[in-house]
Design an enzyme around this catalytic site. Structure first.
Site, PDB file in Angstrom:
ATOM      1  N   HIS A 158      -6.507 -11.548  23.179  1.00 35.89           N
ATOM      2  CA  HIS A 158      -5.310 -12.217  22.152  1.00 35.89           C
ATOM      3  C   HIS A 158      -4.968 -13.231  21.828  1.00 35.89           C
ATOM      4  O   HIS A 158      -4.417 -13.403  20.790  1.00 35.89           O
ATOM      5  CB  HIS A 158      -3.912 -12.021  23.703  1.00 35.89           C
ATOM      6  CG  HIS A 158      -2.570 -11.972  22.891  1.00 35.89           C
ATOM      7  ND1 HIS A 158      -2.721 -10.909  22.562  1.00 35.89           N
ATOM      8  CD2 HIS A 158      -1.920 -12.850  23.351  1.00 35.89           C
ATOM      9  CE1 HIS A 158      -1.440 -10.729  22.688  1.00 35.89           C
ATOM     10  NE2 HIS A 158      -0.742 -12.266  23.110  1.00 35.89           N
TER      11      HIS A 158
ATOM     12  N   SER B 298       2.427 -11.329  18.464  1.00 36.16           N
ATOM     13  CA  SER B 298       2.340 -10.618  19.512  1.00 36.16           C
ATOM     14  C   SER B 298       4.022 -10.309  20.199  1.00 36.16           C
ATOM     15  O   SER B 298       4.432  -9.655  19.126  1.00 36.16           O
ATOM     16  CB  SER B 298       2.174 -11.979  21.359  1.00 36.16           C
ATOM     17  OG  SER B 298       1.390 -10.492  22.359  1.00 36.16           O
TER      18      SER B 298
ATOM     19  N   ASP C  31      -8.399  -7.577  22.697  1.00 36.50           N
ATOM     20  CA  ASP C  31      -7.473  -7.675  23.521  1.00 36.50           C
ATOM     21  C   ASP C  31      -7.131  -6.596  24.116  1.00 36.50           C
ATOM     22  O   ASP C  31      -6.921  -5.990  24.314  1.00 36.50           O
ATOM     23  CB  ASP C  31      -6.407  -8.296  21.992  1.00 36.50           C
ATOM     24  CG  ASP C  31      -5.112  -8.635  22.469  1.00 36.50           C
ATOM     25  OD1 ASP C  31      -4.509  -8.792  23.514  1.00 36.50           O
ATOM     26  OD2 ASP C  31      -4.266  -8.872  21.306  1.00 36.50           O
TER      27      ASP C  31
END
Length: 734
Positions: free
Chosen positions: A699, A578, A664
């Site tokens: 995610h 991320s 995501d």
């Protein structure tokens, strides 16, 4: 005739379709923005081609991947029971079952009102039997997941009277949940159904209604709703609509059950509303109106016989102070200090109980729990402050992570703690505040003869470019560095980093990580600026126009591990996900010679494109983290100076594995897809770049523990190959 050599697989080549945009006099050309069309057949075909290429390039690791998966599985107690947590008249716990992905949530009645010792099963319960007498299965998660390739439980909440359960599920991966309510005595689903929610439900004190949040088109939580049982979602009352695009909303209930609170928050500013169940006719009240830069949180406590709000705030200093305020709207100047601001101690949270407060804090990069025992109001003399004792809960280890875990009861005399380190498995303790006795309830079992003493943990300090000392946490198998003649030699190292949002990556245990450690590698965490490990300044020095500090800190940590003999560049692998994937992309551009490989999970590698588009998920709320390049030329130029996608250069990059998920909503798949395409077209030398896209995940990656183990085994096998350890056997397992 001799057979012809098999030609190496050919990587997919994304077609160049240049688009240009001009901002502040800068013309920017993007060849691969067309990959953003998620539902276009040509985009899906390209992602599938990338997956096929990755499978071909890693086919030689198939046996290693399977071995790692089997090691994780063999070390894990598959049929297991969590430590029960008491809430009102029941003990609640989770169960897992061999061969099943998700498990179940269960409860049993509390036998005696004064019993705070959690019940234990007489022996390991079989999957087809109750774990404890009187067991009631509240949610069979595997049954709920049946027929879905992806499944996630967003939250579950039992009504105050214990008769109803509200739970939320996501079967796509986009973190938009559906809330349902079940009658616990019959198992019957009520007609109530809420779609498009973020997370779970918060019951009112009467258990006749609940609150929930929804998101806007950019996936920003912007509305809080009130739902009365027996009505439709269309009839729900809007409690609060946050119209400022930098702010998100949330809703919760104080542990005392007296107040429902709604928070509006940005990266730098807070505003709370509260509803008093003892005086509902007063309606919702704003506690302290938002003031740019003022952050605070709100909880209810009873101190010296007085009902007060606990206010954790930065009004008097950046590392926060704990103050007291009356149960009414009160400006910051009216908050009385209970724990004064201390620049050496970052106050992070506070839990209020009837007889004590638990303060979460950190100092010198380490987590701490601080207990404030509240004085008996009848024993207080005039002028007493209401706090009888103030002390830390002590542990013996030098480096560890501690926090509270599962403490729903306002009147409970014990505090449930969670404890772990890089070598010590996750452990659950009960701390009796009155006797100050710490009781170990459970340490996550690691099968196969695991002993924490077989591993060594260290805290190292690197020196950043500006002279700042940056902490590194590191773990290795004891003896793995021993060389000829009794000295120590370099070993392969996996260096992990994040560095954003004031999120601290504290030391933690991982069963999967043992497959690295037992093959002779070490694991290290670079606690770079942008995180919160060293207080608020650590965060401030690694965001906005100082973001480069995160990248240079990580490089400094890598250089320190090499300079001190822990490793060498040809055996050092970096990993981040991320915002940590942004870190990976930046260090790949800035110091490619330091790494044998880089793993970037769901990586935020195209921040300039994202932050220039206010219509994309989470862009506007992120202005306080990255800046607004559309409005500010200086921000544009600074972002452009480090954005990984914009700074791909004709250099020899280390091998890169980028992993992403099609659904995501936080970091769109298109960012790593574009990044990989540009790396392939621009890099020189090895040009060893792989893209792996989960086509049914969000995610957090795939759902289900066995799927997650396979997923992690894939990355670990790739890392071990980069480290030169692919042929090294793992730990000895029965």
């Amino acid at each position: 005739m001799p057979s012809s050599p098999v030609p190496p697989p050919v990587p997919p080549v994304a077609e160049r379709r240049p688009t240009t945009a001009e901002h502040h006099g800068h013309v920017r050309t993007d060849d691969y923005e067309w990959l953003r069309a998620k539902d276009a057949p040509e985009v899906l075909a390209h992602l599938e081609a990338e997956n096929a290429y990755t499978r071909e390039r890693t086919a030689h690791l198939a046996d290693l991947r399977q071995s790692i998966f089997e090691e994780i599985k063999a070390r894990t107690l598959e049929t297991d029971l969590s430590v029960p947590t008491r809430n009102r008249g029941y003990w609640y716990y989770g169960r897992s079952f061999e061969g099943k992905e998700y498990g179940a949530t269960c409860r049993v009645p509390v036998a005696h009102d004064d019993d705070w010792v959690p019940p234990k099963p007489a022996e390991a319960a079989r999957p087809d039997q109750p774990a404890l007498p009187g067991e009631q299965v509240l949610l069979d998660l595997d049954a709920l997941a049946e027929g879905h390739e992806f499944f996630s439980l967003g939250g579950s909440s039992v009504s105050p009277d214990g008769t109803l359960l509200a739970y939320s599920t996501d079967v796509v991966g986009d973190e938009r949940y559906t809330i349902r309510v079940t009658q616990l005595d019959t198992g019957e689903l009520l007609a109530d159904e809420i779609t498009g929610a973020l997370g779970g439900a918060t019951w009112d004190r009467a258990g006749e209604s609940f609150y929930y949040t929804t998101v806007d088109e950019t996936w920003r939580a912007d509305k809080v709703w009130w739902h009365r049982l027996g009505t439709t979602q269309a009839e729900d009352e809007l409690v609060h609509h946050e119209t400022d695009g930098r702010f998100w909303v949330g809703v919760g209930r104080t542990r005392s059950d007296r107040f429902v609170v709604v928070v509006s928050g940005s990266k730098t500013t807070s505003e709370y509303r509260f509803l008093d169940a003892d005086d509902p006719d007063a309606g919702w009240q704003v506690f302290a109106e938002r003031r740019e830069g003022l952050e605070y949180s709100l909880d209810h406590a009873v101190i010296a016989g007085e009902d007060v709000f606990l206010v954790l705030h930065n009004h008097t200093g950046p590392d926060f102070e704990l103050g007291l305020a009356p149960l009414s709207p009160t400006p910051a100047d009216g908050w009385r200090p209970l724990i004064a601001h201390d620049p050496a101690v970052r106050l992070e949270d506070v839990d209020a109980f009837a007889g004590h407060l638990v303060v979460h804090q950190r100092s010198e990069g380490l987590t701490q729990l601080r207990i404030l025992e509240l004085a008996d109001p009848e024993a207080l003399e005039d002028g007493g402050g209401g706090v009888a004792e103030d002390y830390l809960v002590e542990f013996d280890q030098e480096v560890y992570t501690v926090g509270t875990a599962g403490n729903p009861g306002f009147h409970q005399p014990v505090v449930r703690l969670g404890y772990t380190s890089l070598a010590v498995p996750s452990s659950v303790y009960d701390y009796d505040v009155r006797s100050r006795e710490l009781t170990l309830l459970r340490r996550t079992p690691v099968l196969g003869g695991y002993e924490p003493a077989d591993y060594e943990e260290h805290r190292l300090w690197a020196r950043a470019e500006d002279g700042t000392k940056v902490p590194i946490s590191i773990v290795a198998k004891r003896g793995s560095r021993e060389g000829v003649g009794g000295g120590t030699g370099p070993v392969p190292v996996l260096l992990y980093g994040y560095g954003a949002y004031e999120t601290s990556i504290d030391p933690y245990f991982s069963i999967a990580r043992l497959s690295l450690l037992d093959r002779g590698a070490a694991f290290a965490i670079a606690h770079v600026r942008g995180g919160g490990e060293m207080g608020r300044r650590w965060y401030d020095e690694g965001k906005l126009m100082r973001k480069q500090s995160s990248f240079s800190d990580f490089v400094a940590c890598a250089r320190h591990l090499v300079a001190t003999g822990w490793t060498t560049p040809d055996r050092l692998v970096a990993e981040g996900a991320s915002a940590g994937g942004l870190l990976m992309g930046a260090v790949a551009n800035q110091a490619p010679e330091l790494f044998a490989g880089i793993v970037a999970g769901v990586p935020f590698v195209d921040p300039l494109t994202t932050m220039l588009d206010a219509g994309l998920p989470l862009t506007v709320p992120e202005y306080d983290e990255w800046g607004n390049p559309e409005a500010d030329p200086a921000v544009y130029e600074y972002l452009a100076s480090y954005a990984p996608y914009d700074n791909v250069a004709p250099i020899d990059y280390p091998p890169i594995l980028a992993e992403t998920s099609l659904n995501d909503t936080r970091v769109l798949y298109v960012e790593p897809a574009k990044w990989v395409a540009r790396l392939r077209a621009t890099a020189v030398g090895r040009r060893d770049v792989l893209l792996r896209t989960e086509m049914a995940a969000g995610h957090g990656g795939v759902s289900g523990r066995y799927k997650a183990w396979h997923d992690r085994a894939f990355a670990l096998a790739w890392m071990l190959d980069r480290m030169g350890l692919a042929d090294r056997p793992g730990g000895v397992l029965p």
